[in-house]
Structure formats: C-alpha cells, structure tokens
Design a protein around this motif. Structure first.
Motif: not given
Length: 378
Positions: A148-152, A156-161, A168-171, A188-201
């Motif tokens: 519920g918050t616009f994050l930076h 020059a990058v803005t993210f919102y969920a 852990g599902v982002l809608r 724009n996406a209905a759902e999203a997930y975060l995956l982290r593999n070592q230094n790659i997100t």
C-alpha cells in the motif's frame, strides 16, 4: 594515594558515571526514534533495531565522554567548595597543584576508557554495522515488501504492491522503470513473487502488461504477458557500502602505509591521517575537559552568589577549544602533513589549565597588586 585523593577521585567517578548514563539515555532516545522509524518502516524486526542500536552505542559514548568528564569535575568542585572542603584542604597546606592531582588521575582514567573505545570497540562496531547495512540494502524483500505504499528502491524506479499475503504473494503490482533516458517502461501484474539466488534477485510477475514509451519517437507500445521475470538486483545493490571506510579500519592497520589504504577506501590520504590522529587527540581532550572544569572553578573561589559565572566561562572555554578541533579537520583532510593541528586544541586546553593553576598558586602577589600603594610619612 592519600585518603583525600581517593575520596575526591571516587566522587568524580561516581558523578562521571551518573552524567554519562543520563547523557547516553538522552542522545540514545533522539537517535532511536529516527532509527526505529527507518528500520521498522522498511520491514525490519525489533531484533534488528536492537542490534543496530547496540552497534551505534560506542560512537555515542565517545561523543559524550568529554562532556561527562567536564560535568563531573564542575559538579564535584562546586560541591566541595560550597561545603568548605576545599578551604580546609588549602588551610592544611594543599596547594592548587596538589588539589589538581586527583582530577588529573580522573582524566587519565577517562582517557583510557576513550582510547579503548576509539581504537578497539568503535572500529569493530562500525565495521559490523556497515556489513549489516549492506545486507539489508541488498535484501530486496526488506526494500520492496511494504504494501500500500509507493516505494523508490532506486533513482528513477517506483514500486507499488496493493497487498502482500502471508505466503509472500504480491498482488496488484506496479513497477515503473525510468533509468534509461531514451525510454520508460511500466509493468502491471496481478501477482508477483520475489526469488533470490545468491546475489541475484528476480521479480516474477504473472498476468500483466508492459507499456514501453520511446522518448525519441514518442511512441507507446504495449505487450501482455502470462509470466515475466525482471532482474531487480541492480535496484537494491549498493556498491558504495562494500567499500571499507577509514572509520571501520582498526588502528593497528592504520599504522601501515596510507597510500594502499586510501585506494582501498576510495578516500584521500588526508582523510586517513585525520581519522588516525583523531583517535589519539579525542581521548586526550577528555583530560583537558576535566582539568578546565576544575581549574576554572578553582580560580573563582568561594562566593555567596554561586559559581554560575565560572561555570559559564568554563563551558565557553570548552566549546571554544572543541570548536578549534572541528575547524582543523578540513585542513588536515586536504593536506595530511598538517596532522599536528589536530593536537593543538589539547595543547591549548592544557596550557590554559596550567596557567590558571599558576594564577591560583600566587594569591599573595595578587593581593599586593590589589592594595593601593601607601605614601611614606614625611
């Protein structure tokens, strides 16, 4: 050491501990409010807040040690003066230099405490704090998972969920990428997930649409997708935090040649010199702070109207000398050969203390100068 010295030293140490505790509590509350809001707002737990608070205490304690030493010396001297203890000691033959001996020993004890903090505890705490900040800055979950918050997370990058489920599902995800000046992309996406593999997100978005606007042709192109992966490692990476600054390097290592250290820390040689000599100059200033508080009140003597004027003068002298130390830091950073300037405030404070003791030790000369000359009888 005589009993009177042990008595006066014990009083100084007790009051020093009291003032240190009070000042640490006051400064800690001011810093903890800002730190709590930043960490908890970024999704960190209370344990992380306590860890960061503990790692920041050595820096806080080094700041208040000279103030506590000065306050303890002023308070004990004023109390002993009001209760005529100093008068009794002077009447029994104790001169100003003799009275200053327990204060000097007290200053040396505070000097040893400050030296241990500056040379050992503070660099280790800052190094650990820098590592923990790096881990948190590279943790995409802590940077992005605030619903519920616009994050930076980056310029020059803005993210919102809109919502984040317990799994852990982002809608209803919104991501705006404007890092390239020639084009801007909105996802724009209905759902999203975060995956982290070592230094790659990676951000995996499902059932969404990408809108790409070319600033050169002023054309908008859209594309729907069922699943789309977006590498956000660059958004949360902080290369500057990986650099080991001079403040995080131990004093023993700072004794090595400064040219390689300056390249490693990406700092000037003057910055290395300033950090190295400050770790010796600031503990010495604790001795000066205690002596100035004692000698200034000793010059004022006993007064029915109190010693508030002497306290103000002593505090003004302390601020003036400390201000000189802050003034000399920039020249040393520009030219490492000017490092003796960092010790000049301590030397000035020591000369002032010795001068006031010398003045108090000669009361008869002051009285002769104060008495008018009598004319010889005719």
């Amino acid at each position: 050491m005589r009993k009177i010295d042990r008595y006066m030293l014990s009083q100084l140490l007790v009051l020093f501990g009291f003032f240190s505790l009070v000042l640490v509590a006051v400064f800690w509350i001011n810093q903890a409010v800002v730190l709590f809001d930043r960490l908890i707002g970024d999704g960190q737990s209370a344990l992380v807040f306590l860890e960061f608070t503990a790692l920041g205490l050595p820096k806080l304690v080094t700041t208040i040690l000279p103030i506590s030493a000065f306050a303890a010396a002023v308070y004990v001297t004023n109390r002993m003066n009001n209760e005529s203890e100093l008068t009794v000691m002077q009447a029994t033959g104790s001169g100003p230099y003799r009275l200053a001996r327990p204060v000097l020993v007290f200053g040396m004890i505070v000097f040893l405490m400050a030296s241990m903090l500056h040379h050992i505890l503070l660099p280790l705490a800052l190094q650990q704090l820098n590592e923990r900040e790096t881990e948190i800055s590279q943790n995409a979950t802590s940077r992005l998972l605030t619903e519920g918050t616009f994050l930076h997370p980056s310029q020059a990058v803005t993210f919102y969920a809109r919502e984040i489920t317990e799994d852990g599902v982002l809608r209803d995800v919104f991501l705006s990428d404007r890092r390239k000046p020639e084009e801007g992309v909105i996802y724009n996406a209905a759902e999203a997930y975060l995956l982290r593999n070592q230094n790659i997100t990676t951000l995996i978005m499902l059932d969404g649409m990408a809108q790409r606007l070319s600033t050169e042709t002023n054309r908008l192109s859209t594309a729907k997708f069922r699943d789309f992966s977006f590498d956000i490692s660059a958004l949360v990476r902080n290369d500057a935090s990986q650099v080991q600054r001079a403040q995080n390097i131990t004093t023993w290592r700072l004794m090595t040649p400064w040219d390689p250290l300056a390249k490693e820390a990406r700092q000037r040689i003057g910055d290395i010199a300033e950090e190295f000599h400050t770790r010796f100059a600031e503990p010495l200033f604790c001795v000066v702070a205690a002596m100035i508080g004692f000698t200034t009140l000793l010059v004022g003597g006993y007064s029915r109207f109190g010693v508030w004027r002497e306290v103000v003068v002593a505090f003004g002298l302390l601020l003036m000398i400390d201000g000189l130390g802050s003034t000399f830091q920039n020249p040393v950073r520009g030219d490492a050969r000017l490092w003796p300037l960092l010790y000049l405030p301590t030397v000035i404070g020591a000369l002032l203390s010795v001068g006031m003791l010398w003045y108090v030790a000669r009361p008869r000369r002051r009285r002769r100068r104060a008495q008018p000359t009598r004319e010889a009888p005719a």
